[in-house]
Design a protein around this motif. Structure first.
Motif, PDB file in Angstrom:
ATOM      1  N   CYS A   1       0.852  -1.181   0.000  1.00 14.33           N
ATOM      2  CA  CYS A   1       0.000   0.000   0.000  1.00 14.33           C
ATOM      3  C   CYS A   1       0.890   1.235   0.000  1.00 14.33           C
ATOM      4  O   CYS A   1       1.865   1.306   0.741  1.00 14.33           O
ATOM      5  CB  CYS A   1      -0.897  -0.014   1.231  1.00 14.33           C
ATOM      6  SG  CYS A   1      -1.769   1.535   1.469  1.00 14.33           S
TER       7      CYS A   1
ATOM      8  N   CYS B  90       0.035   2.966   3.889  1.00 20.27           N
ATOM      9  CA  CYS B  90       0.351   2.320   5.174  1.00 20.27           C
ATOM     10  C   CYS B  90       1.396   1.217   5.012  1.00 20.27           C
ATOM     11  O   CYS B  90       1.770   0.587   5.990  1.00 20.27           O
ATOM     12  CB  CYS B  90      -0.911   1.771   5.819  1.00 20.27           C
ATOM     13  SG  CYS B  90      -1.651   0.387   4.941  1.00 20.27           S
TER      14      CYS B  90
ATOM     15  N   CYS C  23      -6.889   0.015  -0.631  1.00 22.74           N
ATOM     16  CA  CYS C  23      -6.275  -0.734   0.468  1.00 22.74           C
ATOM     17  C   CYS C  23      -7.337  -1.076   1.502  1.00 22.74           C
ATOM     18  O   CYS C  23      -8.093  -0.220   1.935  1.00 22.74           O
ATOM     19  CB  CYS C  23      -5.173   0.102   1.104  1.00 22.74           C
ATOM     20  SG  CYS C  23      -4.454  -0.669   2.559  1.00 22.74           S
TER      21      CYS C  23
ATOM     22  N   CYS D 245      -6.119   0.511   5.367  1.00 25.48           N
ATOM     23  CA  CYS D 245      -6.235   1.933   5.699  1.00 25.48           C
ATOM     24  C   CYS D 245      -7.244   2.659   4.812  1.00 25.48           C
ATOM     25  O   CYS D 245      -7.545   3.816   5.055  1.00 25.48           O
ATOM     26  CB  CYS D 245      -4.874   2.617   5.616  1.00 25.48           C
ATOM     27  SG  CYS D 245      -4.235   2.767   3.953  1.00 25.48           S
TER      28      CYS D 245
ATOM     29  N   PHE E 178      -6.866   3.534   1.695  1.00 22.91           N
ATOM     30  CA  PHE E 178      -6.252   4.446   0.724  1.00 22.91           C
ATOM     31  C   PHE E 178      -6.601   4.022  -0.706  1.00 22.91           C
ATOM     32  O   PHE E 178      -6.455   2.866  -1.075  1.00 22.91           O
ATOM     33  CB  PHE E 178      -4.731   4.462   0.905  1.00 22.91           C
ATOM     34  CG  PHE E 178      -4.019   5.361  -0.061  1.00 22.91           C
ATOM     35  CD1 PHE E 178      -4.188   6.738   0.026  1.00 22.91           C
ATOM     36  CD2 PHE E 178      -3.208   4.844  -1.048  1.00 22.91           C
ATOM     37  CE1 PHE E 178      -3.543   7.577  -0.867  1.00 22.91           C
ATOM     38  CE2 PHE E 178      -2.560   5.678  -1.940  1.00 22.91           C
ATOM     39  CZ  PHE E 178      -2.726   7.044  -1.849  1.00 22.91           C
TER      40      PHE E 178
HETATM   41 ZN   LIG Z   1      -3.070   0.983   3.192  1.00 18.64          ZN
END
Ligand SMILES: [Zn+2]
Length: 146
Positions: free
Chosen positions: A13, A16, A80, A83, A85
């Protein structure tokens, strides 16, 4: 069977740094076209019991369905799961992407399932920059304690 694993790609990712998998396939391949043609032929014999030009319509519909399916699968796999994202949203609208990540991290903070989980390796903001950001918009920074 092996090709099933090859279609997926190992990556990290961007936010993160959690290792995860993304579908490499963005659009349908020759295999999907062949499968759609077979489905159309089967449908044609099931409905009309003979060669019928209307099978072309069924073929196009099958193609459209598989293309939509592959694209949605790819689009969902890009985000992701840890997190939240979303790199594609980030390139278009970084603010919206940040809002989504913040919401996902808040959810994670409240979920007891993640209490004992390994903390996320979130990007650190240098002290000077954090101060400047905090002065600009109070309390909008993503907490690094998760
Ligand atoms: Zn992430």
């Amino acid at each position: 069977m092996f090709s099933l694993f090859q279609a997926k790609n190992n990556c990290y990712c961007a936010f993160c740094k959690t290792p995860r998998r993304i579908y490499r396939k963005k659009n349908i391949s020759v295999m999907n076209v062949v499968a759609s043609a077979m489905a159309a032929i089967v449908l044609m014999f099931a409905i009309w019991q003979e060669f019928d030009p209307r099978a072309i319509i069924a073929f196009v519909v099958c193609l459209a369905i598989s293309e939509t399916f592959v694209q949605i699968r790819w689009r969902l796999s890009v985000v992701c799961r840890t997190c939240g994202f979303d790199p594609i949203l980030y390139t278009k609208d970084p603010e919206a992407a940040a809002t989504k990540v913040r919401a996902q991290l808040d959810m994670r903070k409240e979920d007891p399932k993640y209490l004992l989980a390994k903390p996320l390796n979130l990007p650190a903001i240098p002290a000077a920059k954090a101060k400047a950001l905090q002065a600009k918009e109070k309390g909008k920074l993503v907490s690094r304690s998760i």
